[in-house]
Design an enzyme around this catalytic site. Structure first.
Site, mmCIF file in Angstrom:
data_model
loop_
_atom_site.group_PDB
_atom_site.id
_atom_site.type_symbol
_atom_site.label_atom_id
_atom_site.label_comp_id
_atom_site.label_asym_id
_atom_site.label_seq_id
_atom_site.Cartn_x
_atom_site.Cartn_y
_atom_site.Cartn_z
ATOM 1 N N ARG A 225 0.816 -1.214 0.000
ATOM 2 C CA ARG A 225 0.000 0.000 0.000
ATOM 3 C C ARG A 225 0.856 1.275 0.000
ATOM 4 N NH1 ARG A 225 -4.674 1.928 4.209
ATOM 5 N NH2 ARG A 225 -5.202 3.744 2.969
ATOM 6 N N ALA A 250 13.106 -8.067 3.042
ATOM 7 C CA ALA A 250 13.971 -6.888 3.147
ATOM 8 C C ALA A 250 13.437 -5.654 2.405
ATOM 9 C CB ALA A 250 15.395 -7.198 2.688
ATOM 10 N N ALA A 251 12.151 -5.654 2.024
ATOM 11 C CA ALA A 251 11.577 -4.438 1.413
ATOM 12 C C ALA A 251 11.742 -3.259 2.374
ATOM 13 C CB ALA A 251 10.106 -4.652 1.087
ATOM 14 N N ASP A 253 13.991 -2.914 4.678
ATOM 15 C CA ASP A 253 15.408 -2.521 4.783
ATOM 16 C C ASP A 253 15.810 -1.630 3.611
ATOM 17 O OD1 ASP A 253 15.699 -3.928 7.125
ATOM 18 O OD2 ASP A 253 16.455 -5.739 6.153
ATOM 19 N N GLY A 288 15.735 -12.387 -2.727
ATOM 20 C CA GLY A 288 16.833 -12.148 -1.793
ATOM 21 C C GLY A 288 16.741 -10.821 -1.077
HETATM 22 P P1 ADP Z 1 8.796 -4.682 6.120
HETATM 23 O O1 ADP Z 1 9.583 -5.348 5.036
HETATM 24 O O2 ADP Z 1 9.664 -4.047 7.165
HETATM 25 O O3 ADP Z 1 7.686 -5.510 6.701
HETATM 26 P P2 ADP Z 1 6.826 -3.297 4.477
HETATM 27 O O4 ADP Z 1 6.265 -4.628 4.123
HETATM 28 O O5 ADP Z 1 5.895 -2.292 5.060
HETATM 29 O O6 ADP Z 1 8.093 -3.400 5.424
HETATM 30 O O7 ADP Z 1 7.466 -2.690 3.122
HETATM 31 C C1 ADP Z 1 8.276 -1.542 3.135
HETATM 32 C C2 ADP Z 1 8.047 -0.756 1.874
HETATM 33 O O8 ADP Z 1 8.377 -1.566 0.740
HETATM 34 C C3 ADP Z 1 6.609 -0.316 1.630
HETATM 35 O O9 ADP Z 1 6.321 0.879 2.320
HETATM 36 C C4 ADP Z 1 6.600 -0.148 0.117
HETATM 37 O O10 ADP Z 1 7.207 1.079 -0.253
HETATM 38 C C5 ADP Z 1 7.526 -1.274 -0.350
HETATM 39 N N1 ADP Z 1 6.771 -2.500 -0.696
HETATM 40 C C6 ADP Z 1 6.568 -3.593 0.078
HETATM 41 N N2 ADP Z 1 5.842 -4.527 -0.564
HETATM 42 C C7 ADP Z 1 5.577 -4.025 -1.788
HETATM 43 C C8 ADP Z 1 4.851 -4.501 -2.947
HETATM 44 N N3 ADP Z 1 4.262 -5.697 -2.954
HETATM 45 N N4 ADP Z 1 4.800 -3.682 -4.036
HETATM 46 C C9 ADP Z 1 5.409 -2.462 -4.047
HETATM 47 N N5 ADP Z 1 6.088 -1.975 -2.993
HETATM 48 C C10 ADP Z 1 6.174 -2.720 -1.879
#
Ligand code: ADP
Length: 306
Positions: A225, A250-251, A253, A288
């Protein structure tokens, strides 16, 4: 000129075995595939920041073993300054043992190893580089007293602090009021506020509550989102970019490492969040953790194409 960013945090080696299914206690499951990868939230964020265009000084600790040596080598390859990555002669490098089953679910056992001996004293030895930095970036995979000391040192030197409060643990308001930007994901925001983030109003309320405890800017990351950002003047959702997600490991990170770069470069907050959303979106299209952190050219091209 690239901005100087100090990152303080964990270094791990991830040992990943893909299996048809998880073993039960006492059972051996055959037919696995093995991968080794560099990991640790601190390291992932340091690598993301370096690739996105910062001079990164990383403060971390590894063991005097093969994993420690390969870890140091990998940082050097990414151009990260390792003068303050110390080596513990008695405790091994942090290791995560990860099983992934056929559905992509994972179970993780973590041995913190040398990360647990990253002391406030080691951070004090790096005080001069912290004070020269445009920004300090931290997470919570190292001893909390070290996190605390780092934040106080940065504030004394007027260096802004981004704290990614992961993994979730209690943080006292004395610390929070010295944090410039706090970046919890949904789970961490719920943990810190006790508010279940099931509606937009709940998300706004949680951000407000964290700001009332002294944090200047709160950015709650919301997976696909995007994020919700709250400051004294701005309160809004900033959407993510739509991509075909292959692996969201790691999104967060990548988001934190690249947000730090954009802020250190002096970008406006919303532009910095867009930059970090773009980098994180790119990272989820690849498998990864550190392997998926994009380079600056890729992020700029992606943003240009949107
Ligand atoms: P964490 O990996 O710490 O759980 P999040 O899942 O909230 O963190 O993801 C961090 C950021 O990565 C999000 O705010 C968004 O910008 C991006 N992101 C994560 N998942 C997606 C996705 N499926 N599509 C596009 N961007 C994503």
């Amino acid at each position: 000129m690239k901005p100087l960013i100090t990152v303080i945090g964990s270094s791990n080696v991830d040992l990943i075995v893909k299996l048809p299914r998880f073993p039960k206690p006492g059972e051996t499951v055959l037919g696995g595939q093995f991968y080794k990868a560099q990991g640790g939230k601190g390291a992932n964020q340091a690598v993301a920041a370096a690739r996105a265009g910062a001079n990164v000084c990383f403060i971390s600790r590894v063991g005097n073993d093969d994993f420690g040596k390969s870890t140091l080598l990998s940082y050097s390859k990414d151009g990260i300054t390792i003068d303050h990555v110390s080596v513990d002669n008695t405790i091994p490098t942090g290791v995560a043992v990860i099983y992934v089953d056929a559905h992509g679910e994972n179970t993780i056992g973590l041995a913190e190893g040398a990360n647990a001996t990253l002391t406030p004293e080691q951070v004090r030895r790096a005080a001069s580089v912290i004070s020269l930095s445009k920004l300090l970036l931290l997470q919570l995979e190292i001893p909390f007293e070290t996190v605390k000391e780092s934040i106080l040192l940065a504030r004394k030197a007027n260096v802004p602090v981004i704290l990614n409060p992961a993994p979730a643990q209690p943080i006292d308001s004395e610390i929070l009021k010295n944090v410039s930007i706090l970046t919890p994901n949904e789970i961490e925001a719920e943990f810190l506020t006790g508010i279940s983030l099931t509606t937009d109003d709940a998300i706004k309320h949680a951000a407000q509550q964290l700001r009332s405890r002294g944090v200047h800017t709160v950015i709650i990351t919301l997976g696909s989102r995007g994020v919700y950002v709250s400051t004294e003047r701005e309160n809004l959702f900033v959407p993510s970019f739509q991509v075909e997600a292959a692996d969201t490991t790691a999104a967060g990170d990548v988001f934190n490492g690249t947000l730090a770069v954009a802020i250190a470069e002096g970008k406006k907050l919303i532009d910095a969040i867009r930059f970090a959303n773009a980098a994180a979106a790119l990272s989820v299209t690849k498998l990864g953790a550190q392997t998926s952190a994009p380079r600056r050219e890729e992020i700029d091209e992606f943003l240009f194409s949107q």
